[in-house]
Design a protein around this motif. Structure first.
Motif, short mmCIF file in Angstrom:
data_model
loop_
_atom_site.label_atom_id
_atom_site.label_comp_id
_atom_site.label_asym_id
_atom_site.label_seq_id
_atom_site.Cartn_x
_atom_site.Cartn_y
_atom_site.Cartn_z
N ARG A 114 53.93 69.92 4.94
CA ARG A 114 53.03 71.09 4.96
C ARG A 114 53.19 71.95 3.71
O ARG A 114 52.31 72.74 3.39
N TYR A 115 54.31 71.79 3.01
CA TYR A 115 54.58 72.58 1.81
C TYR A 115 53.87 72.00 0.57
O TYR A 115 53.69 72.69 -0.42
N LEU A 116 53.45 70.75 0.64
CA LEU A 116 52.80 70.10 -0.49
C LEU A 116 51.51 70.83 -0.87
O LEU A 116 50.89 71.48 -0.04
N GLY A 117 51.12 70.69 -2.13
CA GLY A 117 49.91 71.32 -2.63
C GLY A 117 50.27 72.40 -3.65
O GLY A 117 51.39 72.46 -4.14
N THR A 118 49.30 73.23 -3.95
CA THR A 118 49.46 74.25 -4.98
C THR A 118 49.82 75.60 -4.38
O THR A 118 49.25 76.02 -3.38
N TRP A 119 50.80 76.25 -5.02
CA TRP A 119 51.24 77.59 -4.66
C TRP A 119 51.08 78.49 -5.88
O TRP A 119 51.41 78.09 -6.99
N TYR A 120 50.60 79.70 -5.67
CA TYR A 120 50.50 80.71 -6.72
C TYR A 120 51.73 81.61 -6.66
O TYR A 120 52.13 82.02 -5.57
N GLY A 124 53.78 67.37 -4.70
CA GLY A 124 53.17 66.17 -4.12
C GLY A 124 54.24 65.25 -3.57
O GLY A 124 55.38 65.27 -4.04
N ALA A 125 53.89 64.43 -2.60
CA ALA A 125 54.85 63.50 -2.00
C ALA A 125 55.00 62.27 -2.89
O ALA A 125 54.02 61.66 -3.29
N LEU A 126 56.25 61.93 -3.19
CA LEU A 126 56.54 60.67 -3.87
C LEU A 126 57.06 59.65 -2.87
O LEU A 126 56.70 58.48 -2.92
N ASP A 127 57.93 60.10 -1.99
CA ASP A 127 58.41 59.29 -0.87
C ASP A 127 58.93 60.25 0.18
O ASP A 127 58.76 61.46 0.06
N ALA A 128 59.59 59.75 1.21
CA ALA A 128 60.02 60.59 2.33
C ALA A 128 61.01 61.67 1.93
O ALA A 128 61.09 62.72 2.58
N ASP A 129 61.76 61.46 0.86
CA ASP A 129 62.79 62.41 0.46
C ASP A 129 62.60 63.02 -0.92
O ASP A 129 63.46 63.76 -1.39
N THR A 130 61.48 62.70 -1.59
CA THR A 130 61.27 63.17 -2.96
C THR A 130 59.87 63.74 -3.13
O THR A 130 58.89 63.15 -2.69
#
Length: 179
Positions: A40-46, A67-73
């Protein structure tokens, strides 16, 4: 951003963990959000407000995109405009490894041997406003999904900072272009 400038920018980040002004009382415990949901934290933040740190000197209109790279990164792209909302664009790319609930270790490509702590202290129930800090108290940010937040959300964010030993009076407000 040239490689030399990028390296200087990232070396300043390294210094964040070693020296500089502390904006929180380190005798108070700092607590990351236990039920933090990275997806839920992924995406753009100002960036709404921040504590002054050398590696962000002159930055305004600052954003962070995850952005998600994998489950932990998570991928990280930090951008800002130099000196004014229409100034030259600066950016730096990196990754963040999830090291615990609400706890990340951020690493930038230009300084691959350094991983700096990044703790999500609070995110509201809609994942629209967040407070981030570092355990040593040398940096902290109020972030939002939009370039402006209400006075009530700002008060909530500052209360989280206070509860974690930070002094909200030392925050710098970040300017963004007009909507």
């Amino acid at each position: 951003m040239t490689a030399c400038l990028r390296l200087l920018f990232l070396l300043a980040l390294v210094l964040l963990t070693a020296c500089g002004t502390r904006y929180r009382d380190n005798t108070q415990p700092i607590t990351a959000q236990a039920d933090f949901d990275p997806a839920r934290y992924l995406g753009t933040w100002y960036e709404i407000a921040r504590y002054p740190v050398a590696f962000q000197r002159g930055c305004t209109a600052t954003t962070a995109t995850y952005g998600a790279l994998d489950a932990d990164t998570i991928s990280v792209l930090n951008t800002c405009r130099q000196d004014s909302p229409d100034g030259p664009l600066r950016s730096v790319k990196g990754t963040a490894d999830i090291s615990g609930p609400g706890q990340l270790k951020v690493q930038f490509a230009s300084v691959p041997f350094v991983r700096a702590p990044y703790w999500v202290l609070w995110v509201d129930e809609t994942y629209d406003t967040a407070v981030v800090g570092v355990p040593n108290g040398r940096a902290g940010w109020i972030l939002a999904r939009r370039p402006r937040i209400s006075d009530a959300k700002r008060a909530e964010a500052e209360a989280v900072l206070r509860a974690n030993g930070y002094d909200p009076a030392a925050l710098l407000n970040v300017q963004h272009p007009a909507d």
